[in-house]
Design a protein around this motif. Structure first.
Motif, PDB file in Angstrom:
ATOM      1  N   THR A  79      43.654 -18.263  13.003  1.00 32.82           N
ATOM      2  CA  THR A  79      43.169 -17.178  13.871  1.00 32.82           C
ATOM      3  C   THR A  79      41.696 -16.839  13.627  1.00 32.82           C
ATOM      4  O   THR A  79      41.159 -15.926  14.253  1.00 32.82           O
ATOM      5  CB  THR A  79      44.017 -15.905  13.693  1.00 32.82           C
ATOM      6  N   GLY A  80      41.043 -17.570  12.723  1.00 34.36           N
ATOM      7  CA  GLY A  80      39.611 -17.393  12.495  1.00 34.36           C
ATOM      8  C   GLY A  80      39.243 -16.113  11.754  1.00 34.36           C
ATOM      9  O   GLY A  80      38.144 -15.586  11.943  1.00 34.36           O
ATOM     10  N   GLU A  81      40.126 -15.635  10.876  1.00 32.48           N
ATOM     11  CA  GLU A  81      39.867 -14.376  10.181  1.00 32.48           C
ATOM     12  C   GLU A  81      39.349 -14.556   8.752  1.00 32.48           C
ATOM     13  O   GLU A  81      39.074 -13.579   8.065  1.00 32.48           O
ATOM     14  CB  GLU A  81      41.140 -13.523  10.194  1.00 32.48           C
ATOM     15  N   THR A  85      32.000 -13.207   3.479  1.00 36.10           N
ATOM     16  CA  THR A  85      31.332 -11.958   3.107  1.00 36.10           C
ATOM     17  C   THR A  85      32.359 -10.825   3.065  1.00 36.10           C
ATOM     18  O   THR A  85      32.457 -10.023   3.996  1.00 36.10           O
ATOM     19  CB  THR A  85      30.198 -11.624   4.097  1.00 36.10           C
ATOM     20  N   PRO A  86      33.158 -10.760   1.992  1.00 37.02           N
ATOM     21  CA  PRO A  86      34.213  -9.753   1.928  1.00 37.02           C
ATOM     22  C   PRO A  86      33.681  -8.330   1.867  1.00 37.02           C
ATOM     23  O   PRO A  86      32.612  -8.077   1.297  1.00 37.02           O
ATOM     24  CB  PRO A  86      34.953 -10.110   0.642  1.00 37.02           C
ATOM     25  N   GLN A  87      34.447  -7.440   2.466  1.00 40.06           N
ATOM     26  CA  GLN A  87      34.161  -6.009   2.458  1.00 40.06           C
ATOM     27  C   GLN A  87      35.317  -5.299   1.756  1.00 40.06           C
ATOM     28  O   GLN A  87      36.435  -5.807   1.732  1.00 40.06           O
ATOM     29  CB  GLN A  87      34.045  -5.495   3.904  1.00 40.06           C
ATOM     30  N   PRO A  88      35.079  -4.104   1.196  1.00 39.68           N
ATOM     31  CA  PRO A  88      36.185  -3.369   0.583  1.00 39.68           C
ATOM     32  C   PRO A  88      37.358  -3.235   1.558  1.00 39.68           C
ATOM     33  O   PRO A  88      37.173  -2.901   2.728  1.00 39.68           O
ATOM     34  CB  PRO A  88      35.567  -1.997   0.265  1.00 39.68           C
ATOM     35  N   GLY A  89      38.545  -3.544   1.077  1.00 40.24           N
ATOM     36  CA  GLY A  89      39.745  -3.492   1.905  1.00 40.24           C
ATOM     37  C   GLY A  89      40.162  -4.832   2.471  1.00 40.24           C
ATOM     38  O   GLY A  89      41.273  -4.965   2.980  1.00 40.24           O
ATOM     39  N   ASP A  90      39.300  -5.841   2.396  1.00 37.21           N
ATOM     40  CA  ASP A  90      39.665  -7.170   2.893  1.00 37.21           C
ATOM     41  C   ASP A  90      40.722  -7.805   1.997  1.00 37.21           C
ATOM     42  O   ASP A  90      40.877  -7.443   0.825  1.00 37.21           O
ATOM     43  CB  ASP A  90      38.439  -8.085   2.965  1.00 37.21           C
ATOM     44  N   LEU A  91      41.417  -8.778   2.547  1.00 36.62           N
ATOM     45  CA  LEU A  91      42.408  -9.533   1.795  1.00 36.62           C
ATOM     46  C   LEU A  91      41.703 -10.595   0.963  1.00 36.62           C
ATOM     47  O   LEU A  91      40.677 -11.143   1.380  1.00 36.62           O
ATOM     48  CB  LEU A  91      43.382 -10.233   2.742  1.00 36.62           C
ATOM     49  N   VAL A 144      37.632 -18.968  -7.366  1.00 34.99           N
ATOM     50  CA  VAL A 144      39.058 -19.206  -7.110  1.00 34.99           C
ATOM     51  C   VAL A 144      39.575 -18.408  -5.910  1.00 34.99           C
ATOM     52  O   VAL A 144      40.777 -18.348  -5.679  1.00 34.99           O
ATOM     53  CB  VAL A 144      39.920 -18.865  -8.351  1.00 34.99           C
ATOM     54  N   ALA A 145      38.663 -17.825  -5.128  1.00 33.66           N
ATOM     55  CA  ALA A 145      39.086 -16.886  -4.084  1.00 33.66           C
ATOM     56  C   ALA A 145      38.622 -17.276  -2.681  1.00 33.66           C
ATOM     57  O   ALA A 145      37.558 -17.880  -2.508  1.00 33.66           O
ATOM     58  CB  ALA A 145      38.547 -15.498  -4.409  1.00 33.66           C
ATOM     59  N   LYS A 146      39.450 -16.921  -1.712  1.00 36.45           N
ATOM     60  CA  LYS A 146      39.100 -16.960  -0.288  1.00 36.45           C
ATOM     61  C   LYS A 146      39.398 -15.580   0.261  1.00 36.45           C
ATOM     62  O   LYS A 146      40.366 -14.938  -0.139  1.00 36.45           O
ATOM     63  CB  LYS A 146      39.918 -18.003   0.459  1.00 36.45           C
ATOM     64  N   PHE A 147      38.595 -15.147   1.226  1.00 41.44           N
ATOM     65  CA  PHE A 147      38.702 -13.791   1.746  1.00 41.44           C
ATOM     66  C   PHE A 147      39.038 -13.783   3.227  1.00 41.44           C
ATOM     67  O   PHE A 147      38.652 -14.681   3.965  1.00 41.44           O
ATOM     68  CB  PHE A 147      37.387 -13.049   1.512  1.00 41.44           C
ATOM     69  N   VAL A 148      39.734 -12.729   3.625  1.00 42.03           N
ATOM     70  CA  VAL A 148      40.141 -12.559   5.026  1.00 42.03           C
ATOM     71  C   VAL A 148      39.782 -11.149   5.459  1.00 42.03           C
ATOM     72  O   VAL A 148      40.126 -10.173   4.777  1.00 42.03           O
ATOM     73  CB  VAL A 148      41.662 -12.790   5.188  1.00 42.03           C
ATOM     74  N   HIS A 149      39.079 -11.052   6.579  1.00 38.59           N
ATOM     75  CA  HIS A 149      38.824  -9.767   7.216  1.00 38.59           C
ATOM     76  C   HIS A 149      39.743  -9.728   8.444  1.00 38.59           C
ATOM     77  O   HIS A 149      39.430 -10.283   9.486  1.00 38.59           O
ATOM     78  CB  HIS A 149      37.354  -9.638   7.638  1.00 38.59           C
ATOM     79  N   PRO A 150      40.937  -9.122   8.281  1.00 41.63           N
ATOM     80  CA  PRO A 150      41.926  -9.197   9.353  1.00 41.63           C
ATOM     81  C   PRO A 150      41.495  -8.481  10.627  1.00 41.63           C
ATOM     82  O   PRO A 150      40.781  -7.483  10.590  1.00 41.63           O
ATOM     83  CB  PRO A 150      43.170  -8.527   8.760  1.00 41.63           C
ATOM     84  N   LYS A 151      41.931  -9.019  11.745  1.00 38.06           N
ATOM     85  CA  LYS A 151      41.579  -8.447  13.052  1.00 38.06           C
ATOM     86  C   LYS A 151      41.999  -6.996  13.184  1.00 38.06           C
ATOM     87  O   LYS A 151      41.383  -6.256  13.952  1.00 38.06           O
ATOM     88  CB  LYS A 151      42.202  -9.285  14.174  1.00 38.06           C
TER      89      LYS A 151
END
Length: 154
Positions: A79-81, A85-91, A144-151
């Motif tokens: 889904t391209g999420e 550039t993670p923000q506070p609250g991102d997965l 070791v991390a990947k980040f998701v900014h959910p829709k």
């Protein structure tokens, strides 16, 4: 952008919560999802998002969110999420062995500099990163991390 500060606040209030009985994977998060007694890092994250008013989509189960890290990362990649550039609250999803398999998940809190960040994670412990039975704040490496900014946050 929506006010997502409540995500980190709610997750942080859970610090110190443990499964009961010990080593059972039974928690209030699993009870909420009607999926108790299983590894619960993803269920914890899903519970936090739901309680914060930002329910995640149903990803593989009947509750809003996910239990399996592999299924969730496949979904968020499709889904391209995924974000760099993670923000506070991102997965955040962790691949401890750099084998392309995501072993654990949490919620990004903040950058610490020098290649590290803090996250709130369920079902972790010092000495057992992925199935430790407690909600904790952890210091982690970006390697070791990947980040998701959910829709749901957009």
């Amino acid at each position: 952008m929506k006010d997502i500060s409540n995500i980190v606040k709610i997750a942080s209030k859970e610090i110190g919560t443990t499964e009961y009985p010990i080593n059972s994977n039974k928690t209030k998060y699993g009870a909420w999802a009607n999926f108790n007694g299983v590894a619960w890092c993803g269920i914890f994250v899903s519970w936090v998002y739901n309680k914060s008013g930002f329910p995640l989509p149903k990803i593989g189960f009947s509750f809003p969110g996910y239990a399996g890290c592999q299924t969730a990362m496949a979904y968020f990649t499709k889904t391209g999420e995924v974000t760099t550039t993670p923000q506070p609250g991102d997965l955040v999803f962790f691949d401890w062995n750099a084998d392309g398999r995501y072993d654990h998940t949490g919620i990004f809190i903040r950058d610490l500099g020098k290649g590290y960040f803090e996250s709130v994670e369920g079902n972790t412990a010092v000495g057992n990163d992925s199935n430790g039975g407690e909600v904790m704040i952890r210091k982690r490496s970006y390697k070791v991390a990947k980040f998701v900014h959910p829709k749901v946050l957009k």
